[in-house]
Design an enzyme around this catalytic site. Structure first.
Site, PDB file in Angstrom:
ATOM      1  N   CYS A  89      -7.706  -2.276   1.794  1.00 36.95           N
ATOM      2  CA  CYS A  89      -6.832  -2.941   0.819  1.00 36.95           C
ATOM      3  C   CYS A  89      -5.825  -3.886   1.461  1.00 36.95           C
ATOM      4  CB  CYS A  89      -6.111  -1.899  -0.020  1.00 36.95           C
ATOM      5  SG  CYS A  89      -7.258  -0.796  -0.881  1.00 36.95           S
TER       6      CYS A  89
ATOM      7  N   HIS B 255       3.036  -3.098  -2.367  1.00 34.53           N
ATOM      8  CA  HIS B 255       1.657  -2.649  -2.557  1.00 34.53           C
ATOM      9  C   HIS B 255       1.578  -1.811  -3.831  1.00 34.53           C
ATOM     10  CE1 HIS B 255      -2.407  -2.077  -1.224  1.00 34.53           C
ATOM     11  NE2 HIS B 255      -2.289  -0.760  -1.182  1.00 34.53           N
TER      12      HIS B 255
ATOM     13  N   GLU C 266       5.955   3.943   0.795  1.00 37.30           N
ATOM     14  CA  GLU C 266       6.385   2.546   0.819  1.00 37.30           C
ATOM     15  C   GLU C 266       7.902   2.449   0.634  1.00 37.30           C
ATOM     16  OE1 GLU C 266       4.620  -1.695  -0.818  1.00 37.30           O
ATOM     17  OE2 GLU C 266       4.076   0.169  -1.845  1.00 37.30           O
TER      18      GLU C 266
ATOM     19  N   LYS D  19       0.329  -4.119  -9.994  1.00 33.22           N
ATOM     20  CA  LYS D  19      -0.953  -3.430 -10.162  1.00 33.22           C
ATOM     21  C   LYS D  19      -1.158  -2.824 -11.543  1.00 33.22           C
ATOM     22  CE  LYS D  19      -2.293  -2.773  -5.356  1.00 33.22           C
ATOM     23  NZ  LYS D  19      -1.270  -3.581  -4.683  1.00 33.22           N
TER      24      LYS D  19
ATOM     25  N   HIS E 288      -5.765  -2.342  -9.151  1.00 29.19           N
ATOM     26  CA  HIS E 288      -5.769  -2.494  -7.690  1.00 29.19           C
ATOM     27  C   HIS E 288      -7.024  -3.267  -7.314  1.00 29.19           C
ATOM     28  CE1 HIS E 288      -5.353  -2.088  -3.543  1.00 29.19           C
ATOM     29  NE2 HIS E 288      -5.111  -0.787  -3.430  1.00 29.19           N
TER      30      HIS E 288
ATOM     31  N   PHE F  68      -6.707   1.880   3.553  1.00 29.25           N
ATOM     32  CA  PHE F  68      -7.350   3.040   4.176  1.00 29.25           C
ATOM     33  C   PHE F  68      -7.615   2.720   5.656  1.00 29.25           C
ATOM     34  CE2 PHE F  68      -9.562   4.951   0.161  1.00 29.25           C
ATOM     35  CZ  PHE F  68      -8.340   5.379  -0.293  1.00 29.25           C
TER      36      PHE F  68
END
Length: 413
Positions: free
Chosen positions: A164, A304, A315, A336, A341, A400
């Site tokens: 991502c 994010h 975060e 998002k 996402h 990831f």
């Protein structure tokens, strides 16, 4: 050492809430969500049966039908957004030194729809059922490859695959290529089209997505106390980056200046973020250092903000580690809940969002943030758009594998 200044001169988007930059921005500031029931396949038996899908996409508006048939959907999205961005930049490839124009487009997963269809063809017809275009339609680098073919861009060409963070890392690589004098122009960003049975099924198996299927538009809840997972989206964001001197020579419109880039690894777990936020904080600090800025200079962070328990808490922790007391002066928001996402496209779509926020001096809201999480206690711009003076802004992506990327832009001076 060459140290070119780098500016943004063009942008293009294909998203669940708009297939033009103006439509996308208007839907962001008006709080429009693109999340709804999955329509592309029967998701009745899936624990998550909602997603943010791109609807009414007509590839023939951008590409000849024959060419499009040899591309996976994620490549089609990238070509469409790239064509839009180049037109927005008024970049005439017939007048450019094509070996000084490069393409760098990331994708987290690549052609998973092609993979599923070709596997089914193999099961039903054997090896003779496999298309000769299977591999070139599948591989993630083909978005960059096909865009370069479409435009005739012969400069640096590549694809960063960091889950991502792919879009943000790709833009960072493109930024550095121009800084270092390896290209005058880079068409860069990310693209993804993974709303498929296998793509969604994999994330369902991980229990990473929200299962609030009865209320799709309220399912994604970044930083909210009751957040329970992300919602998958799709699309592409492409930007035209240019060396400042090149942009000025051709009289280009300049949206913003790219000032800093940071990239790091958590080095802790294959899917869970480092809850201490050390890796993300390192990327933030690297971006600030390369931009020559202090933490107190940043006005806005496009986060994010996935709406998962661990990501949003981590975060927030990373922001506090980096910005200390200034954290509470920052405005932070996540889009998002608007777009879902978009995985490898997220960083690019979100840098475009950040650029538009800077241009309009408005911050799009974090939708569905109705109940504050005591551990997430910053100004996340809940529910409604906020007007704010923005001179410098940061956009970050976390993937990831522990990949972290941060980009800083500022008003062009």
């Amino acid at each position: 050492m060459i140290n070119n200044r780098v500016v943004i001169t063009g942008m293009g988007v294909i998203t669940p809430i708009g297939q033009s930059v103006d439509t996308f921005w208007n839907n962001l500031i008006n709080g429009t969500s693109g999340i709804g029931p999955v329509e592309r396949f029967d998701a009745t038996d899936f624990s998550t049966s909602i997603a943010a899908q791109v609807k009414d996409f007509s590839v023939q508006d951008y590409l000849p039908r024959k060419d499009a048939r040899r591309m996976d959907l994620f490549v089609q999205y990238a070509c469409a957004a790239a064509k839009m961005a180049v037109e927005d930049a008024s970049l005439d490839m017939k007048r450019e030194l094509t070996n000084r124009v490069g393409v760098w487009i990331g994708s987290g997963i690549g052609g998973i729809d092609t993979l599923e269809k070709q596997h089914n063809a193999y099961l039903s017809k054997g090896v003779t059922g496999i298309s000769p275009f299977f591999i070139p339609m599948l591989i993630p680098n083909m978005a960059a490859g096909q865009v370069s073919i479409m435009l005739g861009a012969q400069g640096p060409n590549g694809c960063t695959v960091t889950a991502c963070a792919s879009g943000s890392n790709s833009i960072g690589e493109a930024f550095q290529l121009i800084q270092n004098g390896k290209a005058d122009v880079m068409i860069t960003g990310g693209s993804e089209a993974s709303i498929t049975p296998l793509g969604m099924g994999g994330f369902c198996a991980m229990k990473a997505m929200s299962s609030s299927n009865d209320s799709p538009q309220e399912a994604c809840r970044p930083f909210d106390l009751h957040r329970n997972g992300f919602v998958m989206g799709e699309g592409s964001g492409i930007l035209v980056l240019e060396a400042l001197e090149h942009a000025l020579d051709r009289g280009a419109n300049i949206y913003a200046e790219v000032l800093g880039y940071g990239s790091s690894a958590d080095a802790t777990h294959m899917v869970q973020p480092d809850i201490e936020g050390n890796g993300a904080a390192l990327a933030f600090k690297m971006a600030l250092q390369t931009a020559g800025l202090e933490p107190a200079d940043i006005d806005y962070i496009n986060a994010h903000g996935t709406g998962t328990k661990l990501n949003d808490l981590m975060e927030t922790t990373a922001i506090k580690k980096t910005f200390a007391e200034h954290s509470y002066q920052l405005s932070v928001s996540s889009i998002k809940a608007h777009t879902g996402h978009t995985l490898g496209a997220a960083g690019a779509i979100e840098l475009i969002t950040t650029t538009l926020a800077l241009r309009h001096q408005q911050i799009p809201p974090t939708l569905n943030l109705t109940t504050a999480d005591p551990e997430c206690d910053l100004d996340y711009v809940p529910l409604t758009t906020k007007k704010k003076a923005i001179q410098y802004a940061l956009s970050d992506s976390l993937g990831f594998g522990g990949h972290n990327a941060a980009l800083i832009i500022g008003a062009y001076k």
